[in-house]
Design an enzyme around this catalytic site. Structure first.
Site, PDB file in Angstrom:
ATOM      1  N   GLY A  22      -1.977   4.934  -2.724  1.00 50.44           N
ATOM      2  CA  GLY A  22      -3.531   5.675  -1.974  1.00 50.44           C
ATOM      3  C   GLY A  22      -2.520   6.217  -0.607  1.00 50.44           C
ATOM      4  O   GLY A  22      -1.817   5.772  -0.359  1.00 50.44           O
ATOM      5  N   THR A  61      -4.376   6.038   1.854  1.00 52.14           N
ATOM      6  CA  THR A  61      -5.516   5.107   3.267  1.00 52.14           C
ATOM      7  C   THR A  61      -4.102   3.975   3.497  1.00 52.14           C
ATOM      8  O   THR A  61      -4.045   3.193   4.404  1.00 52.14           O
ATOM      9  CB  THR A  61      -6.545   4.526   2.662  1.00 52.14           C
ATOM     10  OG1 THR A  61      -7.566   6.324   2.138  1.00 52.14           O
ATOM     11  CG2 THR A  61      -7.561   4.276   3.723  1.00 52.14           C
ATOM     12  N   ASP A 110     -12.073   4.265  -4.650  1.00 52.01           N
ATOM     13  CA  ASP A 110     -12.380   6.441  -5.217  1.00 52.01           C
ATOM     14  C   ASP A 110     -13.570   5.898  -5.086  1.00 52.01           C
ATOM     15  O   ASP A 110     -14.120   6.894  -4.473  1.00 52.01           O
ATOM     16  CB  ASP A 110     -11.840   6.192  -6.426  1.00 52.01           C
ATOM     17  CG  ASP A 110     -10.218   6.686  -6.415  1.00 52.01           C
ATOM     18  OD1 ASP A 110      -9.988   7.451  -5.988  1.00 52.01           O
ATOM     19  OD2 ASP A 110      -9.987   5.169  -7.592  1.00 52.01           O
ATOM     20  N   GLY A 136      -4.870   7.769  -8.284  1.00 49.23           N
ATOM     21  CA  GLY A 136      -4.026   6.946  -8.284  1.00 49.23           C
ATOM     22  C   GLY A 136      -3.535   6.818  -9.544  1.00 49.23           C
ATOM     23  O   GLY A 136      -2.084   6.354  -9.661  1.00 49.23           O
ATOM     24  N   GLU A 168      -2.929  -2.222  -9.527  1.00 49.79           N
ATOM     25  CA  GLU A 168      -3.422  -2.754  -8.263  1.00 49.79           C
ATOM     26  C   GLU A 168      -4.146  -4.093  -8.738  1.00 49.79           C
ATOM     27  O   GLU A 168      -4.627  -5.251  -8.541  1.00 49.79           O
ATOM     28  CB  GLU A 168      -4.743  -1.772  -8.534  1.00 49.79           C
ATOM     29  CG  GLU A 168      -3.307  -0.307  -7.459  1.00 49.79           C
ATOM     30  CD  GLU A 168      -4.073   0.498  -7.391  1.00 49.79           C
ATOM     31  OE1 GLU A 168      -3.766   1.655  -6.271  1.00 49.79           O
ATOM     32  OE2 GLU A 168      -5.202   0.755  -8.246  1.00 49.79           O
TER      33      GLU A 168
HETATM   34  C1  5RP Z   1      -5.144   4.361  -6.666  1.00 48.33           C
HETATM   35  C2  5RP Z   1      -6.079   4.061  -6.389  1.00 48.33           C
HETATM   36  C3  5RP Z   1      -6.311   4.466  -4.650  1.00 48.33           C
HETATM   37  O1  5RP Z   1      -6.574   3.180  -4.522  1.00 48.33           O
HETATM   38  C4  5RP Z   1      -7.856   5.121  -4.994  1.00 48.33           C
HETATM   39  O2  5RP Z   1      -7.150   6.425  -5.506  1.00 48.33           O
HETATM   40  C5  5RP Z   1      -7.937   5.402  -3.307  1.00 48.33           C
HETATM   41  O3  5RP Z   1      -6.521   6.441  -3.034  1.00 48.33           O
HETATM   42  P1  5RP Z   1      -6.964   7.047  -1.533  1.00 48.33           P
HETATM   43  O4  5RP Z   1      -6.639   5.903  -0.202  1.00 48.33           O
HETATM   44  O5  5RP Z   1      -5.708   8.145  -1.309  1.00 48.33           O
HETATM   45  O6  5RP Z   1      -8.698   7.749  -1.805  1.00 48.33           O
HETATM   46  O7  5RP Z   1      -6.888   2.998  -6.597  1.00 48.33           O
HETATM   47  O8  5RP Z   1      -4.831   3.953  -8.183  1.00 48.33           O
END
Ligand code: 5RP
Length: 225
Positions: free
Chosen positions: A33, A35, A87, A100, A106
């Protein structure tokens, strides 16, 4: 020079902060993602002597591009630390992940890690999980049946993503609305045949959440054990 948005500044601050937890000799889980991307870039700048497991093809490409060694999960077996985004984060530190579509890998990687550190901008903090549609990876054969079971469990709507996961499976997003008891829903979802993995990460998996605001002020919320 490209001006960063307020959210991007916060993501960068949280992501870079978590890179400081990584030390030479560690096995490190790298999340997916926008971040945790900043954690990976910061590690690339520093080049610690580490071996990493990536939670998606996208992350593996980025990590190798910045000069980190990426190996298969079974090469390390256990990890000292995993860093990943989320999220939604509730006050108990239960999470929704999978925006994502990478939540299955994960969760495998987070469960391998002694310390699971979550990096978010403050917009991800919620009073109750559920406004974000809950991602659920399923086997293709069972997608329709699982969708019906999710409606039985209270999902107002279930949509199927166009893209498959890195594992080649469909992903459903279930609109549960507020989830009053995330661990209880997680247990029910695990019990549905055909569900590969759901996006609720219960608080017991989480060591701390690194949160940043738009002015790049970072704080850590450590789970009380
Ligand atoms: C991917 C995830 C991500 O960690 C989650 O969507 C957060 O993403 P971002 O840091 O782009 O907001 O779970 O599967």
């Amino acid at each position: 020079m490209v001006e960063l948005s307020a959210v991007e500044i916060a993501k960068q601050a949280a992501g870079r902060h978590a890179a400081a937890f990584v030390e030479d000799g560690m096995g490190v889980g790298l999340g997916t993602g926008s971040t945790v991307r900043h954690t990976i870039i910061a590690l690339g700048e520093r080049q610690p002597c580490i071996r990493c497991v990536a939670t998606s093809e996208q992350t593996a490409v980025l990590a190798r591009d910045v000069g980190l060694e990426v190996v298969a999960p079974e090469v390390l077996g256990r990890l000292d630390i995993a860093v990943d985004g989320a999220d939604e984060v509730d006050p108990a530190l239960n999470l929704i992940k999978g925006g994502g579509g990478a939540h299955t890998r994960e969760k495998v990687v987070a469960a391998m890690a002694e310390r699971f550190v979550v990096v978010v901008d403050e917009s991800k903090l919620v009073d109750r999980l559920g406004a974000f549609g809950l991602p659920i990876e399923v086997i293709d054969f069972a997608a329709g049946v699982v969708a019906a079971r999710l409606r039985d469990l209270g999902a107002a709507g279930v949509t199927r993503r166009a893209a498959l996961s890195d594992n080649g499976n469909p992903i459903l997003d279930a609109a549960f609305g507020e989830i009053p008891d995330p661990p209880a829903l997680a247990a029910r979802l695990c019990a549905i045949p055909g569900v590969v993995e759901h996006g609720i990460f219960t608080a017991d998996m989480v060591e701390r959440v690194v949160v940043s605001s738009a002015d790049a002020r970072v704080r850590e919320i450590v789970r009380e054990s």
